[in-house]
Design an enzyme around this catalytic site. Sequence first.
Site, PDB file in Angstrom:
ATOM      1  N   GLU A   1      39.234 101.525  43.812  1.00 59.95           N
ATOM      2  CA  GLU A   1      40.455 101.483  44.624  1.00 59.95           C
ATOM      3  C   GLU A   1      40.845 100.015  44.739  1.00 59.95           C
ATOM      4  OE1 GLU A   1      41.722 101.837  49.238  1.00 59.95           O
ATOM      5  OE2 GLU A   1      40.248 103.310  48.546  1.00 59.95           O
TER       6      GLU A   1
ATOM      7  N   CYS B   1      43.989 100.031  53.975  1.00 65.91           N
ATOM      8  CA  CYS B   1      44.433 100.173  52.585  1.00 65.91           C
ATOM      9  C   CYS B   1      45.689 101.023  52.470  1.00 65.91           C
ATOM     10  CB  CYS B   1      43.311 100.771  51.732  1.00 65.91           C
ATOM     11  SG  CYS B   1      42.594 102.278  52.417  1.00 65.91           S
TER      12      CYS B   1
END
Length: 508
Positions: A244, A281
């Site tokens: 990620e 995030c």
Amino acid sequence: MAAPVWSVDPRTGKQREQVAVEATAQEVDAAVRAAQAARGALTDRTVRAAFLRSAADELEAAKDALVETADAETALGPVRLTGELARTCFQLRAFADIVDEGAFLDVVINHPDNTATPPIPDLRRYKVPLGVVAVYSASNFPFAFSVAGGDTASALAAGCPVVVKAHPDHPALSELVAKVLRRAAAAHSVPEGVLGLVHGFEAGIELIKHPLVAAAGFTGSVRGGRALFDAAAARDVPIPFHGELGSLNPVLITEAAAAERAEQLGSGLAGSMTMGVGQFCVKPGLVLAPSGASGDRLLKSLTEAVSNVDAGVLLDHRMRDNFLAGVAERTQLAGVESPVTAGAGGEHTVSPGFLTVPADKLAAQGAHDLLLEECFGPLTVVVRYEDEDEAKAVLSRLPGNLTATVHLSDGEAAGEGRGPELLAELTPLAGRVLVNGWPTGVAVAPAQHHGGPYPATTSTSTSVGGTAIERWLRPVAYQNAPEALLPPELKDDNPLGLPRRFNGRLER
């Protein structure tokens, strides 16, 4: 001589204590080999499930010490960290339930069928663990995406031992959590090598290159993640790398939605973009809002709400420096305005803010493409569009994201106008598409998907939710193998009581 690893207080920038030393190549090798040797102890699903539940119990028992240490190293606060630890324990137990159920093994059995074209032999398929998994901890989730986080929990659930590369922002916490997990392992006669821990940048490189490492999970920056991804692909035997890397998490607010509830949208955006000092995030980093009176009302509400948010501490001073530099660089672009200027709130803090820019500045490639890159911290960019075509043009230039959000009016949400079309336009951009909500907050649920097109992630998998276990498994099929030689998961009489597809029929 190996460099010392220090615990640092982000509130002051001062070193607290020496925690460990950076691992040498030999120490990385020893950790990986110990993990490899522990594989057999994870073969029994009953042991794996019990180990995961004990890990959750032990973490809860050590809650006070863990939260205190985490707060000292991250400044995220006891309330946030206590909630994150609870989420981490829930996640461990959820994977234990998945292991008990056994559906993740995807057992399929086909008996021979000579009437088929072509004839079908005896075929039995299920999934087996890949092997040792390297986990690279994230800075912003010291529990949920770190030593005991989702990558580790899902890998152990799959039957894969783990070697964690600790994040330098919380090394003392990493050591404490590793000790807790090893204590849980020992309670079930699982060797402590099942959970290895190494520190240091070079150790992270050595780890991804180690021939016994079979897969890796990473949460962090585009630059760091891409370097590891390339290293994983460049190995003599390439391995899966589930990274990620970064996400803008775009939000589209329709003109009808802004006209209907501009003030609510402005305050909601402020809460989402400043949550956790903008260090999530899934922070909304780019918002498409209409020009005109309704958009002006939204910006007024956003200005008032953001102006009332106190300055906060970022996870480390390097991130603070990068945030201040990123804000300054973006503010200098032509046509960019700063209704609330983000910047230094004090010697160790930052204050939130937002920028605005006309949509036509992003219609073609140029200097304004910087606004299409994530700026980690409490900043968002509001793109003012004149019509639907301008909004669509900006959306067409966005990279892959973890989330994409659309705010619709009541009528549009009921299917009127372009509601369905907008949802379809956002779907290629992200792994999770939200309607009339805000992306911050990722529920740990079976249907969750936390991933997205590159650069959000380097694979199509999720790192949150039950299906995260699939990253650490591979299918294998046995053809015409005698019953006596088959693993118990694939025997006709199903001694383990697994859900499976048997000669075309789903058995539960």
